[in-house]
Scaffold this motif. Structure first.
Motif, short mmCIF file in Angstrom:
data_model
loop_
_atom_site.label_atom_id
_atom_site.label_comp_id
_atom_site.label_asym_id
_atom_site.label_seq_id
_atom_site.Cartn_x
_atom_site.Cartn_y
_atom_site.Cartn_z
N GLN A 93 27.36 8.30 -1.92
CA GLN A 93 28.87 9.11 -1.61
C GLN A 93 29.48 7.54 -2.84
N ASP A 94 29.18 6.08 -2.72
CA ASP A 94 29.46 5.30 -3.56
C ASP A 94 29.13 5.40 -4.46
N LEU A 95 28.64 5.54 -5.47
CA LEU A 95 28.18 5.73 -6.36
C LEU A 95 28.88 6.38 -7.06
N LEU A 96 28.90 8.31 -6.37
CA LEU A 96 29.79 9.10 -7.38
C LEU A 96 31.28 9.61 -6.58
N VAL A 97 32.17 8.55 -6.50
CA VAL A 97 33.33 8.70 -5.67
C VAL A 97 34.41 9.22 -6.43
N ASN A 98 34.24 8.38 -7.32
CA ASN A 98 34.84 9.18 -8.85
C ASN A 98 35.31 10.18 -9.69
N LEU A 99 33.95 10.98 -9.27
CA LEU A 99 33.74 12.04 -9.80
C LEU A 99 33.53 13.39 -8.69
N THR A 100 34.39 14.36 -9.71
CA THR A 100 34.63 15.83 -9.20
C THR A 100 33.69 15.98 -9.20
N THR A 101 33.87 17.00 -7.90
CA THR A 101 32.36 17.81 -7.39
C THR A 101 32.00 18.48 -8.25
N ALA A 102 33.16 18.89 -9.45
CA ALA A 102 32.27 19.74 -11.24
C ALA A 102 31.43 18.58 -12.05
N GLU A 103 31.93 17.14 -12.09
CA GLU A 103 31.42 16.28 -12.37
C GLU A 103 29.71 16.40 -12.06
N GLN A 104 29.73 16.44 -10.83
CA GLN A 104 28.78 15.49 -10.20
C GLN A 104 27.99 16.87 -10.66
N ALA A 105 28.57 18.03 -10.65
CA ALA A 105 27.24 18.99 -10.53
C ALA A 105 26.87 18.85 -12.45
N GLU A 149 6.17 6.63 14.68
CA GLU A 149 7.08 6.15 15.31
C GLU A 149 7.89 6.02 14.96
N LYS A 150 7.72 4.81 14.98
CA LYS A 150 8.76 3.60 14.10
C LYS A 150 9.35 4.45 13.62
N ALA A 151 9.07 4.79 12.46
CA ALA A 151 9.17 5.05 10.23
C ALA A 151 10.69 6.16 11.16
N GLN A 152 10.09 7.49 11.62
CA GLN A 152 10.72 8.27 12.40
C GLN A 152 12.00 7.82 13.69
N LEU A 153 11.67 6.73 13.64
CA LEU A 153 13.70 5.98 15.15
C LEU A 153 14.17 5.31 13.49
N LEU A 154 13.84 5.04 12.72
CA LEU A 154 14.54 4.28 11.77
C LEU A 154 14.89 4.94 10.45
N TYR A 155 14.10 5.95 10.55
CA TYR A 155 14.84 6.94 9.43
C TYR A 155 16.09 7.61 9.05
N PRO A 156 16.94 7.85 10.77
CA PRO A 156 18.43 8.16 10.52
C PRO A 156 18.95 7.22 9.75
N GLN A 157 18.99 5.86 9.86
CA GLN A 157 19.58 4.45 9.63
C GLN A 157 19.52 4.36 7.51
N LEU A 158 18.04 4.91 7.42
CA LEU A 158 17.95 4.55 5.78
C LEU A 158 18.35 5.25 5.28
N HIS A 159 18.53 7.12 6.10
CA HIS A 159 18.84 8.16 5.21
C HIS A 159 20.58 8.12 4.75
N ALA A 160 21.02 7.47 5.87
CA ALA A 160 21.94 7.09 6.11
C ALA A 160 22.91 5.82 5.59
N TYR A 161 21.64 5.55 5.12
CA TYR A 161 22.22 4.18 3.72
C TYR A 161 22.52 5.28 2.13
N GLU A 162 21.12 5.48 2.30
CA GLU A 162 20.90 6.47 1.29
C GLU A 162 22.26 7.46 0.50
N MET A 163 22.44 8.11 1.68
CA MET A 163 23.88 8.79 1.51
C MET A 163 25.75 8.02 1.61
N ALA A 164 25.31 7.23 2.30
CA ALA A 164 26.70 6.02 1.81
C ALA A 164 26.78 5.43 0.24
N LYS A 165 25.28 5.03 -0.33
CA LYS A 165 25.55 4.35 -1.19
C LYS A 165 25.12 5.91 -1.97
#
Length: 138
Positions: free
Chosen positions: A110-122, A92-108
């Motif tokens: 997005q930061d890394l790919l911010v200068n690429l178009t959708t086509a370039e990302q693909a 349960e401890k891991a499941q409660l922490l997961y949203p924070q971990l996933h949000a961090y992973e998603m934010a990073k």
């Protein structure tokens, strides 16, 4: 071409440094948070599957899982059919922490790919799928 590999390595190191600092207070530095993310997303996988998932040798992966079990993030259970296989589940401890971990992973990401178009990302995704190490796709 070697410059490409160096660039990938530099990106990896910078992201590891950032994640280690970000999760140090939770005791999840040294990329431990990645294990929690994988297990929450795929509960019940066995140790070898997790090692392959995070691209780490099985011995290191098992030691890491033992640390996360001791810290209360993961549990190990015997497989019902093959007692030699241990399956990994989030607590349960891991499941409660997961949203924070996933949000961090998603934010990073997005930061890394911010200068690429959708086509370039693909295109980057397609090209990365073609990479291999020692004859094996990564």
């Amino acid at each position: 071409m070697f410059e490409i590999i160096r660039r990938i390595g530099a990106i990896t190191r910078l992201m590891q440094i950032d994640s280690n600092q970000h999760f140090k207070a939770l005791g999840l530095n040294n990329n431990l948070f990645i294990y929690i993310i994988r297990v929450v997303e795929q509960p019940g996988m066995f140790l070898a599957e997790l090692a392959d998932s995070v691209q780490i040798d099985r011995t290191t992966s098992f030691r890491t899982v033992k640390k996360l079990v001791a810290a209360g993030y993961l549990t190990l259970q015997n497989d019902e059919l093959n007692l030699k296989i241990k399956r990994i589940y989030p607590t349960e401890k891991a499941q409660l922490l997961y949203p924070q971990l996933h949000a961090y992973e998603m934010a990073k990401s997005q930061d890394l790919l911010v200068n690429l178009t959708t086509a370039e990302q693909a295109q980057l995704k397609r090209l990365l799928r073609k990479l291999q190490v020692n004859g094996q796709k990564v």
